[in-house]
Write an enzyme that holds these catalytic residues in place. Sequence first.
Site, short mmCIF file in Angstrom:
data_model
loop_
_atom_site.label_atom_id
_atom_site.label_comp_id
_atom_site.label_asym_id
_atom_site.label_seq_id
_atom_site.Cartn_x
_atom_site.Cartn_y
_atom_site.Cartn_z
N HIS A 116 43.42 8.36 9.69
CA HIS A 116 44.78 8.88 9.87
C HIS A 116 45.78 8.09 9.01
O HIS A 116 46.60 8.65 8.29
CB HIS A 116 45.13 8.75 11.35
CG HIS A 116 44.78 7.40 11.92
ND1 HIS A 116 43.49 6.96 12.01
CD2 HIS A 116 45.56 6.37 12.36
CE1 HIS A 116 43.48 5.73 12.49
NE2 HIS A 116 44.72 5.35 12.71
N ARG A 117 45.68 6.74 9.05
CA ARG A 117 46.61 5.89 8.30
C ARG A 117 46.38 6.07 6.80
O ARG A 117 47.33 6.16 6.03
CB ARG A 117 46.42 4.42 8.72
CG ARG A 117 47.42 3.46 8.07
CD ARG A 117 47.44 2.10 8.74
NE ARG A 117 47.86 2.20 10.13
CZ ARG A 117 47.01 2.15 11.15
NH1 ARG A 117 45.73 1.95 10.96
NH2 ARG A 117 47.47 2.30 12.38
N THR A 124 56.09 -4.18 10.17
CA THR A 124 55.15 -4.33 11.28
C THR A 124 54.73 -5.78 11.38
O THR A 124 54.62 -6.47 10.36
CB THR A 124 53.89 -3.44 11.10
OG1 THR A 124 53.02 -3.67 12.22
CG2 THR A 124 53.14 -3.73 9.83
N TYR A 166 41.56 0.92 19.22
CA TYR A 166 40.57 1.83 19.81
C TYR A 166 39.37 2.10 18.89
O TYR A 166 38.53 2.94 19.21
CB TYR A 166 41.25 3.18 20.14
CG TYR A 166 42.35 3.10 21.18
CD1 TYR A 166 42.04 3.17 22.54
CD2 TYR A 166 43.69 2.96 20.82
CE1 TYR A 166 43.04 3.12 23.51
CE2 TYR A 166 44.70 2.91 21.78
CZ TYR A 166 44.37 2.98 23.11
OH TYR A 166 45.35 2.92 24.06
N ASP A 167 39.31 1.42 17.75
CA ASP A 167 38.26 1.70 16.77
C ASP A 167 36.83 1.69 17.35
O ASP A 167 36.02 2.54 16.96
CB ASP A 167 38.34 0.71 15.59
CG ASP A 167 39.42 1.10 14.59
OD1 ASP A 167 40.00 2.19 14.72
OD2 ASP A 167 39.68 0.31 13.66
N ASP A 215 53.73 4.61 12.98
CA ASP A 215 53.50 4.65 14.42
C ASP A 215 52.31 5.58 14.62
O ASP A 215 52.21 6.63 14.00
CB ASP A 215 54.73 5.16 15.17
CG ASP A 215 54.71 4.67 16.62
OD1 ASP A 215 54.46 3.46 16.83
OD2 ASP A 215 54.88 5.47 17.55
N LYS A 270 47.21 -3.82 10.86
CA LYS A 270 47.83 -2.75 10.06
C LYS A 270 48.20 -3.27 8.67
O LYS A 270 48.04 -2.57 7.67
CB LYS A 270 49.11 -2.24 10.73
CG LYS A 270 48.88 -1.34 11.92
CD LYS A 270 50.22 -0.75 12.34
CE LYS A 270 50.12 0.11 13.57
NZ LYS A 270 51.42 0.66 13.96
N ASN A 328 51.94 -6.31 13.04
CA ASN A 328 50.52 -6.14 13.37
C ASN A 328 49.66 -6.45 12.15
O ASN A 328 49.63 -5.71 11.17
CB ASN A 328 50.32 -4.67 13.83
CG ASN A 328 48.89 -4.38 14.22
OD1 ASN A 328 47.95 -4.90 13.64
ND2 ASN A 328 48.71 -3.52 15.22
P1 IMP Z 1 51.36 1.46 17.22
O1 IMP Z 1 51.40 2.38 16.05
O2 IMP Z 1 51.46 0.03 16.78
O3 IMP Z 1 52.32 1.83 18.29
O4 IMP Z 1 49.89 1.58 17.78
C1 IMP Z 1 49.56 2.30 18.93
C2 IMP Z 1 48.24 1.85 19.50
O5 IMP Z 1 47.19 2.49 18.80
C3 IMP Z 1 47.96 0.37 19.47
O6 IMP Z 1 47.33 0.02 20.68
C4 IMP Z 1 47.01 0.20 18.36
O7 IMP Z 1 46.11 -0.81 18.60
C5 IMP Z 1 46.30 1.54 18.31
N1 IMP Z 1 45.98 1.85 16.93
C6 IMP Z 1 46.88 2.06 15.92
N2 IMP Z 1 46.21 2.31 14.79
C7 IMP Z 1 44.89 2.24 15.09
C8 IMP Z 1 43.71 2.38 14.32
O8 IMP Z 1 43.72 2.60 13.10
N3 IMP Z 1 42.56 2.26 15.00
C9 IMP Z 1 42.49 1.99 16.33
N4 IMP Z 1 43.55 1.83 17.08
C10 IMP Z 1 44.75 1.95 16.46
#
Ligand code: IMP
Length: 209
Positions: free
Chosen positions: A181-182, A9, A155-156, A71, A14, A11
């Site tokens: 969730h993570r 990733t 979205y936190d 994801d 993350k 990000n």
């Molecule tokens: P992806 O897993 O990178 O595709 O994330 C999908 C979307 O959900 C992205 O816009 C992230 O910012 C958001 N997202 C993923 N994990 C979190 C989290 O732990 N908290 C808030 N938003 C999240």
Amino acid sequence: MSRKLVLSTGNQDKIVEIKNLLQHLEIEILTLDAFPGAPDVVEDGETLEENAIKKARAIADFTGLPAVADDTGLEVNYLDGAPGVYSSRYSGEHATYADNVNKLLRELMGVPREKRGARFRCVAAFCNQNDCRTIEGKCEGVIGEERRGTGGFGYDPVFYVPEYGRTFAEMDLELKNRISHRAKAFLKLRELIERGEFDFRAKKINFGA
Ligand code: IMP
């Protein structure tokens, strides 16, 4: 430390969470900046599972090392599970966190609290040279009517967890990483690694990693 694991990733938010969740394992955690030219994976799968595997598979193939990716989707009941797998591009292809939160708040404007239930669903994929395994984690909450808190990401600020009386953005990393969730997905992954369920053999060592 001979075992290595690559986080697939880019990000940074993350990376901080996952490194913290996997700390104290006898494993060296590497990030993509150690692998110049690593492929940029397009997340065009129809499910979180598909995208997570795609991201981990591509990096395991490229580096010759085991790789892990996640994801995540935000599933809002009132929106029939949207934005779900499209959470990162909810308000468009190059949407920022703020754009997505603004769209979500607009879509839910005037919707009463009892209909604002939602969950984060995270699928972590671990791929080595032979196969991939996925592990899921979920966290239930309610979408707030306005942003609260400055921590976390995505979205936190609008993801309110009734049991704790605060949004993810109002929690410190230690708490979010116990209940999110993570956290649920990666703590299970961690347990499986500790039990020796994964083969960490490298195929070829690139980049001196
Ligand atoms: P992806 O897993 O990178 O595709 O994330 C999908 C979307 O959900 C992205 O816009 C992230 O910012 C958001 N997202 C993923 N994990 C979190 C989290 O732990 N908290 C808030 N938003 C999240």
